[in-house]
Enzyme design. Structure first.
Site, PDB file in Angstrom:
ATOM      1  N   MET A   1      23.396 -17.597  19.898  1.00 42.44           N
ATOM      2  CA  MET A   1      22.773 -18.897  20.087  1.00 42.44           C
ATOM      3  C   MET A   1      23.813 -19.874  20.593  1.00 42.44           C
ATOM      4  SD  MET A   1      20.079 -20.773  19.791  1.00 42.44           S
ATOM      5  CE  MET A   1      19.069 -19.718  18.765  1.00 42.44           C
ATOM      6  N   CYS A   2      23.445 -20.622  21.588  1.00 45.45           N
ATOM      7  CA  CYS A   2      24.347 -21.631  22.123  1.00 45.45           C
ATOM      8  C   CYS A   2      23.543 -22.859  22.500  1.00 45.45           C
ATOM      9  CB  CYS A   2      25.093 -21.116  23.349  1.00 45.45           C
ATOM     10  SG  CYS A   2      26.160 -19.699  23.004  1.00 45.45           S
ATOM     11  N   GLY A   3      24.250 -23.966  22.606  1.00 42.50           N
ATOM     12  CA  GLY A   3      23.664 -25.169  23.173  1.00 42.50           C
ATOM     13  C   GLY A   3      24.217 -25.334  24.571  1.00 42.50           C
TER      14      GLY A   3
ATOM     15  N   ASN B   1      22.745 -18.826  27.070  1.00 44.24           N
ATOM     16  CA  ASN B   1      22.258 -18.828  25.701  1.00 44.24           C
ATOM     17  C   ASN B   1      21.333 -17.627  25.549  1.00 44.24           C
ATOM     18  OD1 ASN B   1      21.410 -19.452  23.097  1.00 44.24           O
ATOM     19  ND2 ASN B   1      19.789 -20.810  23.818  1.00 44.24           N
TER      20      ASN B   1
END
Length: 613
Positions: A1-3, A78
């Site tokens: 998960m990334c922003g 992401n």
């Protein structure tokens, strides 16, 4: 998960673009391990880009984003690659995907890369050599990506922020393919042209797809246009088309019985169930196995502490979806590692005339005031999902008594609900705005936060789940006719109507569920994973005729999701296999807390009043 985020400004300026404080904070909550920004100012073409990446480290070496290659290409990713492109457990998937993209010298090659990936993803990719900006979401939209148009700016982001600009709302980037902006062809910021590369179903011919227009784009400002690419290029859909066969009405349904054991006594049906268990088990395995475990333990004590912490959590109601996921996770999570079962309940106000039972009153009178308060608290949170959750826990403990199951009771009061909706949840749910979105968004946010009570050695103790992977059962009802509307559809339109309804369910799941749930779970620095929406699972279920998946002539608790219920029975889950479907907003009782008269499809005033200052 990334922003991930990219802000594009289409007017010449000398200073780099700067993201707002609220936007940065929202992105950093999704990616707490590493944050970085990168600017590209191109005065000769009059555009300016700011790329912002925030990483939740899940596997391989920690690599900051935005990631760059030797050619100056900029990549924000992401996602998780579970197949299609070879990635070893020690590899970083962002780096591997960028390596593939770096070798692409045509549009076809880029489309081929993303057509190959199996797993959830959203990305932003900038090629300085062509001055093109690419972006998109996977076929099901399992990762959030929003866009906001505010002339002369375009912002792409995993999550938005509350905006004072009423005329520049956030919208979800449709999960309908890839999009490209040729920055050399934008004219003085008076218009913005976006090229669309749609998904092509495996069975469709080029001619049928080429006539589709980008009519799915709604509510875009007048200066934005989306066009089907002139070369008629497509991505290849990662799933096979749905089997739309309708049974001959003159032939009796062979499996119309009221007992799962009788269904499973048929050898062909039993083989089908085991095939389903196999493909779903592999999906769960991919999502729970390759996680950071015992990384950098400096001594034996650190190893012991690490092994006692759950790495995987499950949104858990005790219903058949979450029970099957739990039983399959138990097969693949290391045996000495706990699994967190996240069970959320919303406080029920005592109604007029409602009293605690005489038995409970007697217990409280003989045991003192503190226990009386405990009984009252248990009563207030004794919602349907809490009851079935405890029953489900007992079944799991019977299946594997050596596994440490952390049953986390997450109890939410009306005061906390109102507070956190205003502070966090309303801006995560946006751009969705219905009563249903509010109920599900709030319930999932509190569940994923994982702050509650765990019974340890017979004592109730505060507990916070630190598991970074959260499994959810989304996709089971949509594919296996689990909703009450499926029964209504079958009753009024027969098998043909049911097949059409299931096709529609899967096609709209990105806009109805997945982006929202990705945003609310990701807000805790955790990653939502959807085993029922694995491409292999969906293709397997799509290959089956509808009557192999559900028999809606049977009563609730058997006929809907019949195939999954038989799988549960084969896994040793007896009671939960026949529990009727109960939606999360009803099982957790969040729908009963504020306005009883609302309809799920109504605009939610509580959300809307927080979305715009």
């Amino acid at each position: 998960m990334c922003g991930i985020c990219c802000m594009l400004v289409l007017v010449p300026q000398d200073d780099p673009v700067i993201l707002g404080k609220d936007m940065l904070e929202n992105l950093q909550r999704r990616g707490p391990h590493c944050s970085q920004q990168l600017s590209r100012v191109v005065p000769e073409l009059g555009y300016n880009c700011c790329f912002s990446g925030h990483v939740l480290h899940m596997r391989g070496c920690l690599n900051p984003q935005p990631m760059q290659d030797g050619q100056g290409n900029v990549f924000l990713w992401n996602g998780e690659v579970f197949g299609g492109i070879e990635i070893n457990p020690e590899d970083n998937d962002t780096q591997i995907i960028l390596q593939h993209l770096s070798s692409c010298n045509s549009e076809e090659a880029i489309l081929s890369v993303f057509s190959s990936i199996r797993g959830p993803w959203a990305f932003i990719y900038y090629q300085p050599s062509t001055h093109c900006l690419w972006f998109g979401r996977d076929y099901f939209g399992r990762r959030s990506l929003l866009w906001q148009f505010k002339n002369p700016c375009l912002t792409l982001a995993s999550v938005g922020a509350l905006s004072k600009y009423i005329n520049a709302p956030w919208h979800e980037v449709p999960a309908k393919g890839l999009y490209k902006i040729d920055l050399q062809k934008q004219c003085n910021a008076t218009s913005l042209a976006i090229t669309w590369y749609p998904w092509k179903p495996m069975s469709s011919d080029d001619e049928s797809v080429s006539h589709r227009e980008a009519q799915f784009i709604e509510d875009l400002p007048h200066f934005v246009s989306v066009f089907l690419n002139e070369s008629k290029l497509y991505l290849t859909a990662p799933i096979i088309p749905m089997n739309c066969c309708i049974p001959d009405p003159s032939i009796d349904q062979k499996y119309s019985v009221t007992n799962l054991d009788i269904c499973l006594s048929d050898e062909n049906r039993k083989k089908l169930v085991h095939r389903f268990i196999g493909v779903l088990s592999d999906s769960v395995r991919q999502r729970v196995l390759f996680l950071p475990r015992n990384q950098n333990p400096s001594d034996s004590a650190a190893r012991v502490v690490n092994s006692n912490q759950a790495k995987v959590a499950i949104l858990f109601s005790g219903g058949v979806d979450s029970m099957v996921l739990s039983a399959l996770a138990d097969r693949h999570v290391p045996p000495n590692e706990p699994i967190d079962l996240l069970n959320v309940a919303f406080e029920q106000q005592e109604r007029k005339g409602q009293r605690i039972s005489k038995k409970k009153q007697k217990q409280s009178n003989t045991s003192g005031a503190p226990e009386k308060e405990c009984i009252e608290e248990k009563t207030a949170f004794n919602v349907p999902d809490r009851i079935t959750g405890h029953c489900g826990l007992k079944e799991l403990q019977i299946i594997n008594p050596s596994r440490h199951w952390n049953f986390i009771e997450i109890n939410i009061t009306l005061e906390e609900l109102k507070e956190m909706r205003q502070l966090r949840i309303s801006q995560l749910v946006q751009p969705l705005d219905t009563v249903l979105d509010d109920s599900i968004g709030c319930a999932v946010w509190f569940a994923a936060r994982g702050t509650g009570i765990n019974i340890i050695n017979g004592e109730m103790q505060p507990y916070i789940s630190n598991a970074k992977v959260v499994l959810t059962g989304i996709g089971a009802d949509e594919q296996l006719a689990g909703y009450s509307r499926h029964r209504i559809c079958y009753k009024t339109s027969g098998f043909k109507g049911l097949v059409n309804e299931l096709e529609m369910e899967l096609s709209r799941i990105s806009s109805r569920n997945l982006g929202r749930d990705d945003r609310v779970i990701g807000d805790h620095g955790k990653e939502a994973r959807f085993p029922f929406l694995d491409e292999a699972v969906v293709s397997f279920l799509n290959s089956l005729p509808v009557w192999e998946k559900a028999d809606l002539t049977l009563p609730r608790g058997i006929g809907e999701k019949l195939l999954l219920r038989m799988a549960a029975k084969e896994l040793g889950l007896s009671a939960s296999a026949i529990l009727p479907k109960r939606a999360m907003q009803f099982g957790s009782r969040i729908s009963k807390m504020e306005n009883h008269r609302e309809k799920a499809s109504d605009k939610c005033i509580r959300l809307l009043q927080n979305m715009v200052h």
